[in-house]
Design a protein around this motif. Structure first.
Motif, mmCIF file in Angstrom:
data_model
loop_
_atom_site.group_PDB
_atom_site.id
_atom_site.type_symbol
_atom_site.label_atom_id
_atom_site.label_comp_id
_atom_site.label_asym_id
_atom_site.label_seq_id
_atom_site.Cartn_x
_atom_site.Cartn_y
_atom_site.Cartn_z
ATOM 1 N N VAL A 190 0.818 -1.362 -0.146
ATOM 2 C CA VAL A 190 -0.026 0.093 0.060
ATOM 3 C C VAL A 190 0.867 1.200 0.107
ATOM 4 O O VAL A 190 0.719 2.146 -0.633
ATOM 5 C CB VAL A 190 -1.033 -0.106 1.219
ATOM 6 C CG1 VAL A 190 -1.697 1.499 1.197
ATOM 7 C CG2 VAL A 190 -1.964 -1.083 1.109
ATOM 8 N N ALA A 191 1.868 1.310 0.820
ATOM 9 C CA ALA A 191 2.851 2.456 0.772
ATOM 10 C C ALA A 191 3.458 2.705 -0.479
ATOM 11 O O ALA A 191 3.747 3.897 -0.936
ATOM 12 C CB ALA A 191 3.834 2.287 2.068
ATOM 13 N N ASP A 192 4.054 1.574 -1.098
ATOM 14 C CA ASP A 192 4.710 1.499 -2.628
ATOM 15 C C ASP A 192 3.775 2.045 -3.508
ATOM 16 O O ASP A 192 3.942 2.957 -4.471
ATOM 17 C CB ASP A 192 5.146 0.276 -2.845
ATOM 18 C CG ASP A 192 6.242 -0.156 -2.197
ATOM 19 O OD1 ASP A 192 6.966 0.712 -1.326
ATOM 20 O OD2 ASP A 192 6.778 -1.384 -2.169
ATOM 21 N N SER A 193 2.365 1.571 -3.341
ATOM 22 C CA SER A 193 1.422 2.162 -4.331
ATOM 23 C C SER A 193 0.947 3.632 -4.306
ATOM 24 O O SER A 193 0.952 4.341 -5.215
ATOM 25 C CB SER A 193 -0.091 1.296 -4.215
ATOM 26 O OG SER A 193 -0.614 1.986 -3.171
ATOM 27 N N GLN A 194 1.049 4.208 -2.966
ATOM 28 C CA GLN A 194 0.943 5.917 -2.753
ATOM 29 C C GLN A 194 2.317 6.492 -3.340
ATOM 30 O O GLN A 194 2.052 7.473 -3.880
ATOM 31 C CB GLN A 194 0.644 6.046 -1.391
ATOM 32 C CG GLN A 194 -0.708 5.357 -1.098
ATOM 33 C CD GLN A 194 -1.090 5.493 0.213
ATOM 34 O OE1 GLN A 194 -0.621 6.600 0.953
ATOM 35 N NE2 GLN A 194 -2.211 5.026 0.849
ATOM 36 N N LEU A 195 3.372 5.818 -3.074
ATOM 37 C CA LEU A 195 4.450 6.442 -3.765
ATOM 38 C C LEU A 195 4.729 6.664 -5.101
ATOM 39 O O LEU A 195 4.932 7.581 -5.690
ATOM 40 C CB LEU A 195 5.835 5.692 -3.247
ATOM 41 C CG LEU A 195 7.152 6.386 -3.623
ATOM 42 C CD1 LEU A 195 7.340 7.935 -2.951
ATOM 43 C CD2 LEU A 195 8.642 5.521 -3.165
ATOM 44 N N ARG A 211 4.417 9.912 -7.700
ATOM 45 C CA ARG A 211 5.800 10.347 -8.350
ATOM 46 C C ARG A 211 5.813 11.563 -9.059
ATOM 47 O O ARG A 211 6.775 12.394 -9.192
ATOM 48 C CB ARG A 211 6.352 9.131 -9.061
ATOM 49 C CG ARG A 211 5.473 8.775 -10.414
ATOM 50 C CD ARG A 211 5.498 7.435 -10.834
ATOM 51 N NE ARG A 211 5.142 7.232 -12.377
ATOM 52 C CZ ARG A 211 3.559 6.930 -12.347
ATOM 53 N NH1 ARG A 211 3.004 7.125 -11.319
ATOM 54 N NH2 ARG A 211 3.247 7.097 -13.606
ATOM 55 N N GLY A 212 4.747 11.859 -9.799
ATOM 56 C CA GLY A 212 4.649 13.282 -10.438
ATOM 57 C C GLY A 212 4.709 14.480 -9.612
ATOM 58 O O GLY A 212 5.051 15.598 -10.010
ATOM 59 N N ILE A 269 8.933 9.564 -0.135
ATOM 60 C CA ILE A 269 8.609 8.794 1.077
ATOM 61 C C ILE A 269 7.047 8.581 1.090
ATOM 62 O O ILE A 269 6.387 9.773 0.879
ATOM 63 C CB ILE A 269 9.416 9.261 2.189
ATOM 64 C CG1 ILE A 269 10.805 9.341 2.235
ATOM 65 C CG2 ILE A 269 8.922 8.216 3.376
ATOM 66 C CD1 ILE A 269 11.372 10.339 3.260
ATOM 67 N N ALA A 270 6.590 7.476 1.300
ATOM 68 C CA ALA A 270 5.338 7.515 1.898
ATOM 69 C C ALA A 270 4.986 6.886 3.059
ATOM 70 O O ALA A 270 5.689 5.897 3.374
ATOM 71 C CB ALA A 270 4.474 6.260 0.624
ATOM 72 N N PHE A 271 3.961 7.355 3.958
ATOM 73 C CA PHE A 271 3.503 7.127 5.113
ATOM 74 C C PHE A 271 2.144 6.496 5.212
ATOM 75 O O PHE A 271 1.307 7.362 4.632
ATOM 76 C CB PHE A 271 3.787 7.833 6.243
ATOM 77 C CG PHE A 271 5.295 8.230 6.485
ATOM 78 C CD1 PHE A 271 6.183 7.600 7.142
ATOM 79 C CD2 PHE A 271 5.880 9.308 6.026
ATOM 80 C CE1 PHE A 271 7.475 7.620 7.385
ATOM 81 C CE2 PHE A 271 7.093 9.870 6.340
ATOM 82 C CZ PHE A 271 7.834 9.002 6.752
ATOM 83 N N VAL A 272 1.684 5.388 5.742
ATOM 84 C CA VAL A 272 0.577 4.771 5.593
ATOM 85 C C VAL A 272 -0.077 4.591 7.261
ATOM 86 O O VAL A 272 0.932 3.609 7.703
ATOM 87 C CB VAL A 272 0.323 3.515 4.447
ATOM 88 C CG1 VAL A 272 -1.175 3.210 4.681
ATOM 89 C CG2 VAL A 272 0.745 3.935 3.301
ATOM 90 N N TYR A 293 12.277 16.895 2.628
ATOM 91 C CA TYR A 293 11.921 15.585 1.907
ATOM 92 C C TYR A 293 10.620 15.814 1.443
ATOM 93 O O TYR A 293 9.880 16.266 2.145
ATOM 94 C CB TYR A 293 12.530 14.421 2.619
ATOM 95 C CG TYR A 293 13.836 14.296 3.127
ATOM 96 C CD1 TYR A 293 14.577 13.620 2.293
ATOM 97 C CD2 TYR A 293 14.248 14.863 4.266
ATOM 98 C CE1 TYR A 293 16.107 13.397 2.411
ATOM 99 C CE2 TYR A 293 15.517 14.717 4.505
ATOM 100 C CZ TYR A 293 16.304 14.125 3.872
ATOM 101 O OH TYR A 293 17.836 13.921 4.145
ATOM 102 N N ARG A 294 10.304 15.102 0.194
ATOM 103 C CA ARG A 294 8.795 15.152 -0.361
ATOM 104 C C ARG A 294 8.143 13.999 0.209
ATOM 105 O O ARG A 294 8.673 12.980 -0.305
ATOM 106 C CB ARG A 294 8.950 15.372 -1.635
ATOM 107 C CG ARG A 294 7.571 15.797 -2.381
ATOM 108 C CD ARG A 294 7.531 17.503 -2.378
ATOM 109 N NE ARG A 294 6.412 17.921 -3.012
ATOM 110 C CZ ARG A 294 5.200 18.813 -2.667
ATOM 111 N NH1 ARG A 294 5.375 19.348 -1.316
ATOM 112 N NH2 ARG A 294 4.479 19.427 -3.301
#
Length: 564
Positions: A385-390, A394-395, A400-403, A502-503
């Motif tokens: 899920v975190a990878d999907s949000q990152l 990306r655009g 970094i994504a936090f869930v 960091y974004r």
């Protein structure tokens, strides 16, 4: 001889009758029984599911229970015993729902509650999940919704709830009056009963801040007590509190008068006016029938598996409750004759939902991705899920994504074909939160990670799941506020610099400080993406499948390392 035998038979019958009555005290004159049935934390579970529980005899049982068809059948039978039985609730009847409800803005569940004859319920924190305006729409009807893709899609026009949401402790800061009615007066067997509603006062930390802007959530007990003079002036002297706050107990869910209830609801009950004899609670998803300072406090588990049947004995002359008792009833399928109308309604909901939810989305790498048993651990589905949000952000330059773990409600189980359907993904992410991108400094990210462990919260709400390329170590033996190992927070193998920016991408709930993460609110250069988390997950899985590298794993990737 025949006469003697007749007299002897009559004497024996009279003796048996008297013996049968010996255990029951004579009923006081002028006292009437009012019967209630209660639900809490239904969470849109229109269909039955498995329940494992330990009964009062200490036996562990696993049954198929709940579902609106089963609830309707039980209520139909109970109303034959008492046609004036009152059905009431203690909040979270909607929200965090399975797809069969969530995909229709929970209107299918609200429609079911209308059909069940629900009279009133306290509002729960999840009723505020899509904001105050959506709650009012669900109450009053209409199609102007922040979720236009879901609202009024099951019926052309949502007519509104026939029951009343209650919240004595939610104040509109503009009018300085309750946002929703504080109470509802019902009448049964010629007696008036006031149902007073309240919701957990820390609701703002569990929902979108913008969704409850302008509302003040006050002390529950004070708000409840404050309405009693108004009720007495209307000649009402029998009170039942419906509160979305709960507790826990080691006692079985069907043990009467349990003495060991603990948790937030206990302190609230102890502060209530002595005239309040019965409190119907929710929120903690536990079944219990307890006594707190002599008062009856009930909760009926969650998901419609259990209903509490409460009997109030009310003196007609004074209108006051002079006795109360309750039992928790596990709603096993098939115990009562079916309600044909509700069976037909559920069949319609299933058919219409199934056409949409059965759509295949993508093949994944493993047939099952579970949630971790220990909430303080990373888990494989959280990684995905975190990878999907990152990937989705990306655009926007996301790094970094936090869930939040609470946003991931169920495991992803696809079966042997490993093909995930839309319905399965919606069960994983039922909230439909939009993603938001913001800047945090390295020092702020350290602070954010430490917030996970404040007050021991990691064990109850879970640690944040993180995206590929980011990781850290934490030591549970280190003091609170310093559990993240210095120098261990890495992005693509490089330690974070305290002053560097960091974004970060996260869901809108967390971005507004939800789940008690205030650091997110301090993020700079905020950019709402209008991308829903469920859409991000579906797109990511489809892309990975198309690339011949299906996403997922049986175990976590090891991004969060816990030192014990």
């Amino acid at each position: 001889m025949k006469t003697i035998q007749t007299h002897r038979a009559m004497a024996l019958a009279l003796a048996a009758l008297l013996a049968g009555c010996a255990g029951a005290p004579p009923r006081p004159p002028g006292v009437v029984d009012i019967n209630l049935a209660t639900l809490n934390d239904f969470h849109g579970n229109l269909e039955p599911s498995r329940l494992t529980y330990t009964d009062a005899a200490g036996k562990t049982r696993t049954v198929t229970a709940g579902g609106i068809d089963t609830i309707a059948a039980a209520l139909q039978a109970w109303r034959k015993e008492d046609r004036e039985l009152l059905l009431v609730g203690a909040g979270d009847l909607i929200g965090a729902s399975p797809a069969i409800s969530a995909m229709w803005a929970d209107e299918t569940t609200l429609g079911a509650m209308n059909r069940l004859g629900l009279r009133a319920t306290s509002v729960g924190n999840h009723e505020f999940g899509s904001g105050r305006l959506e709650l009012l729409r669900q109450q009053k009807g209409g199609c102007v919704s922040p979720r236009p893709e879901k609202a009024c899609k099951f019926e052309p026009v949502w007519p509104g709830a026939n029951f009343q949401y209650l919240a004595a402790n939610v104040i509109d800061m503009v009018t300085n009056k309750p946002f929703l009615p504080a109470y509802k007066i019902e009448q049964a067997h010629g007696v008036k009963i006031a149902f007073i509603g309240a919701v957990v006062k820390d609701t703002p930390s569990a929902v979108l801040a913008s969704g409850v802007a302008g509302l003040q959530f006050t002390d529950e007990a004070q708000a409840i007590n404050r309405v009693l003079p108004e009720l007495r002036a209307q000649g009402v002297h029998a009170y039942v509190v419906l509160i979305h706050q709960g507790g826990r107990t080691a006692s079985a869910l069907d043990r009467p008068d349990c003495p060991d209830l603990r948790g937030d609801v206990v302190d609230i009950v102890k502060k209530l006016d002595p005239a309040i004899r019965v409190v119907v609670s929710g929120h903690s998803h536990k079944g219990y029938l307890c006594r707190v300072d002599g008062r009856l406090v009930t909760q009926a588990e969650m998901g419609g598996h259990v209903m509490s049947r409460i009997k109030l004995s009310v003196d007609r002359a004074s209108g006051k409750v002079v006795g109360e008792s309750a039992r928790n009833v596990v709603l096993e399928q098939g115990k009562h004759p079916a309600d044909p109308a509700m069976d037909a309604y559920l069949r319609t909901v299933r058919e219409r939902s199934g056409q949409v939810l059965a759509r295949p989305v993508a093949r994944v790498a493993v047939a099952a991705m579970e949630l971790s048993e220990d909430k303080a651990d990373e888990f494989a589905l959280g990684d995905v899920v975190a990878d999907s949000q990152l990937y989705a952000a990306r655009g926007y330059g996301a790094q970094i994504a936090f869930v939040n773990r609470g946003g991931i409600r169920l495991a992803l189980s696809t079966g042997a074909d490993k093909v995930a359907t839309l319905g399965q993904l919606q069960a994983v992410l039922p909230f439909g939160n939009d993603l938001e991108v913001l800047n945090l400094t390295g020092a702020q990210i350290y602070a954010l990670l430490e917030e996970q462990f404040m007050g021991g919260r990691a064990g109850s709400r879970g640690v944040l799941q993180v995206s590929e390329g980011f990781g850290y170590q934490w030591d549970e033996k280190r003091p609170e506020g310093a559990r993240v190992v210095p120098g261990s927070v890495l992005l693509h193998g490089v330690p974070l610099e305290p002053d560097s920016s960091y974004r970060v991408v996260t869901n809108h709930f967390l971005a507004e400080g939800g789940d008690s993460y205030p650091t997110f609110t301090r993020g700079a250069s905020r950019a709402p993406t209008a991308i829903r988390d469920i859409d991000a997950l579906a797109a990511y899985l489809a892309r990975r499948d198309q690339d011949g590298k299906p996403a997922g794993a049986a175990v976590a990737a090891g991004r969060i390392q816990r030192i014990k």
